[in-house]
Design a protein around this motif. Structure first.
Motif, mmCIF file in Angstrom:
data_model
loop_
_atom_site.group_PDB
_atom_site.id
_atom_site.type_symbol
_atom_site.label_atom_id
_atom_site.label_comp_id
_atom_site.label_asym_id
_atom_site.label_seq_id
_atom_site.Cartn_x
_atom_site.Cartn_y
_atom_site.Cartn_z
ATOM 1 N N ILE A 1 5.896 -23.438 6.724
ATOM 2 C CA ILE A 1 6.833 -23.611 7.553
ATOM 3 C C ILE A 1 7.154 -22.479 8.640
ATOM 4 O O ILE A 1 7.357 -22.569 9.913
ATOM 5 C CB ILE A 1 8.233 -24.427 7.321
ATOM 6 C CG1 ILE A 1 7.959 -25.798 6.765
ATOM 7 C CG2 ILE A 1 9.327 -24.302 8.213
ATOM 8 C CD1 ILE A 1 9.172 -26.200 5.932
ATOM 9 N N GLU A 2 7.171 -21.370 7.863
ATOM 10 C CA GLU A 2 7.455 -20.019 8.682
ATOM 11 C C GLU A 2 6.203 -19.610 9.596
ATOM 12 O O GLU A 2 6.243 -19.241 10.628
ATOM 13 C CB GLU A 2 7.672 -18.844 7.515
ATOM 14 C CG GLU A 2 7.995 -17.482 8.242
ATOM 15 C CD GLU A 2 8.309 -16.727 7.068
ATOM 16 O OE1 GLU A 2 8.322 -15.288 7.487
ATOM 17 O OE2 GLU A 2 8.283 -16.734 5.806
ATOM 18 N N GLU B 1 7.509 -27.624 -15.251
ATOM 19 C CA GLU B 1 7.654 -28.550 -13.976
ATOM 20 C C GLU B 1 8.887 -27.788 -13.050
ATOM 21 O O GLU B 1 8.399 -27.834 -11.813
ATOM 22 C CB GLU B 1 8.439 -29.826 -14.533
ATOM 23 C CG GLU B 1 7.341 -30.864 -15.070
ATOM 24 C CD GLU B 1 7.977 -32.184 -15.537
ATOM 25 O OE1 GLU B 1 9.147 -32.634 -14.936
ATOM 26 O OE2 GLU B 1 7.189 -33.032 -16.393
ATOM 27 N N ALA B 2 9.798 -27.252 -13.994
ATOM 28 C CA ALA B 2 10.632 -26.647 -13.000
ATOM 29 C C ALA B 2 10.041 -25.308 -12.100
ATOM 30 O O ALA B 2 10.136 -25.279 -10.830
ATOM 31 C CB ALA B 2 11.911 -26.080 -13.703
ATOM 32 N N ASP C 1 5.889 -24.329 -5.466
ATOM 33 C CA ASP C 1 5.549 -25.334 -4.426
ATOM 34 C C ASP C 1 6.301 -25.441 -3.332
ATOM 35 O O ASP C 1 6.084 -25.410 -2.215
ATOM 36 C CB ASP C 1 5.309 -26.921 -4.916
ATOM 37 C CG ASP C 1 4.214 -27.187 -5.721
ATOM 38 O OD1 ASP C 1 3.298 -26.229 -5.805
ATOM 39 O OD2 ASP C 1 4.140 -28.100 -6.542
ATOM 40 N N HIS C 2 7.724 -25.240 -3.437
ATOM 41 C CA HIS C 2 8.754 -25.203 -2.616
ATOM 42 C C HIS C 2 8.573 -23.660 -1.599
ATOM 43 O O HIS C 2 8.536 -23.924 -0.439
ATOM 44 C CB HIS C 2 10.293 -25.117 -3.179
ATOM 45 C CG HIS C 2 11.440 -25.315 -2.140
ATOM 46 N ND1 HIS C 2 11.698 -26.088 -1.207
ATOM 47 C CD2 HIS C 2 12.300 -24.070 -1.828
ATOM 48 C CE1 HIS C 2 12.604 -25.834 -0.441
ATOM 49 N NE2 HIS C 2 13.092 -24.467 -0.828
ATOM 50 N N THR D 1 -5.028 -26.700 -7.072
ATOM 51 C CA THR D 1 -4.398 -26.122 -8.114
ATOM 52 C C THR D 1 -2.976 -25.824 -7.926
ATOM 53 O O THR D 1 -2.489 -25.486 -6.739
ATOM 54 C CB THR D 1 -5.031 -24.675 -8.280
ATOM 55 O OG1 THR D 1 -6.496 -24.996 -8.414
ATOM 56 C CG2 THR D 1 -4.735 -23.859 -9.445
ATOM 57 N N THR D 2 -2.272 -26.272 -8.991
ATOM 58 C CA THR D 2 -0.813 -25.830 -8.828
ATOM 59 C C THR D 2 -0.370 -24.423 -9.318
ATOM 60 O O THR D 2 -0.672 -24.356 -10.427
ATOM 61 C CB THR D 2 -0.052 -26.929 -9.601
ATOM 62 O OG1 THR D 2 -0.396 -28.336 -9.186
ATOM 63 C CG2 THR D 2 1.430 -26.915 -9.283
ATOM 64 N N LEU D 3 0.600 -23.883 -8.577
ATOM 65 C CA LEU D 3 0.734 -22.393 -9.056
ATOM 66 C C LEU D 3 2.273 -22.721 -9.655
ATOM 67 O O LEU D 3 2.929 -23.599 -9.520
ATOM 68 C CB LEU D 3 0.876 -21.463 -7.955
ATOM 69 C CG LEU D 3 -0.182 -21.149 -7.132
ATOM 70 C CD1 LEU D 3 -0.074 -20.333 -5.816
ATOM 71 C CD2 LEU D 3 -1.236 -20.667 -7.971
#
Length: 79
Positions: free
Chosen positions: A40-41, A25-26, A32-33, A2-4
């Motif tokens: 990473i955090e 898309e933006a 996603d970023h 699922t894409t948020l």
């Protein structure tokens, strides 16, 4: 998977005149970023914890080595 999507960014882009697909898309890319940055955090927090442990262990081993060296020197003087 699922894409948020960031709804507020999508709405702002739509109000600014972006077409629906590009705004979607933006907003999805930004979400996603943010998810990647969060992962990473979390990984950095894990690594930091491990480094603290290794620093403590290294200090203990240095102390043990110095103590052992001192005992060897002391015993060699006595003998």
């Amino acid at each position: 998977m699922t894409t948020l999507m960031m709804g507020s960014l999508y709405d702002a882009l739509r109000q600014a005149g972006a077409d629906e697909e590009k705004a979607r898309e933006a907003a999805t890319d930004v979400a996603d970023h943010g998810n990647r940055l969060h992962a990473i955090e979390r990984r950095l927090v894990e690594i930091t914890g491990r480094l603290k442990f290794h620093r403590l262990l290294f200090g203990f081993l240095i102390g043990l080595g110095v103590t052992t060296l001192g005992l060897v020197v002391r015993l060699s003087i006595v003998v």
